[in-house]
Design a protein around this motif. Sequence first.
Motif, short mmCIF file in Angstrom:
data_model
loop_
_atom_site.label_atom_id
_atom_site.label_comp_id
_atom_site.label_asym_id
_atom_site.label_seq_id
_atom_site.Cartn_x
_atom_site.Cartn_y
_atom_site.Cartn_z
N SER A 75 36.00 36.92 35.13
CA SER A 75 36.34 36.17 33.92
C SER A 75 37.79 36.35 33.50
O SER A 75 38.26 35.65 32.61
N LEU A 103 41.57 35.32 29.45
CA LEU A 103 40.24 35.03 30.00
C LEU A 103 40.17 33.57 30.42
O LEU A 103 40.74 32.70 29.76
N VAL A 137 32.94 37.71 26.59
CA VAL A 137 32.20 37.23 27.76
C VAL A 137 30.73 37.06 27.42
O VAL A 137 30.10 36.08 27.82
#
Length: 158
Positions: A75, A103, A137
């Motif tokens: 990610s 990210l 995430v």
Amino acid sequence: MTDTRLRQAQEMEQEVAHRRPLPAAVPRPVKRMSGRADTSRTPAHVRVIGVELDEDDHALIRRKLGMKLGKFATSIERVSVRVTDTNGPRGGVDQVCSVKVALSGLPSVVIERQHAALHAAIDVALRATEQAVRRSVRRRRMKPLRGRNSAIREVTPW
């Protein structure tokens, strides 16, 4: 070597692979490849302002980044760490470590922590960065996909 020992060795290698140190730079052709999958493709830039860090300290920071953020390597696009001494030679609680994690598909995570000791500031900032990246995430993974429920809805006649 028996099959079970070979399997255990392979599993151990895979487990350790996501905790490798992050590299200082990644070649441009590798950057263009989509779908980064491991820590060897996630660049970590370490910047120093007003503090003396040797190559061993840079390597230590990259290794700690790999330990803390390696599990999220799929990610993460890039990581930037800045270490500064805000007061200069006057002393005090002035060692600042700021970490920015870019990210993919999400806003960047920016963390800044201050401490009297340089390595303590780095450790505290990296711990907070790991928690913030984990939250971001996790939030993305919990978010429902758009248009997914439209096929399930019933059409009501008027």
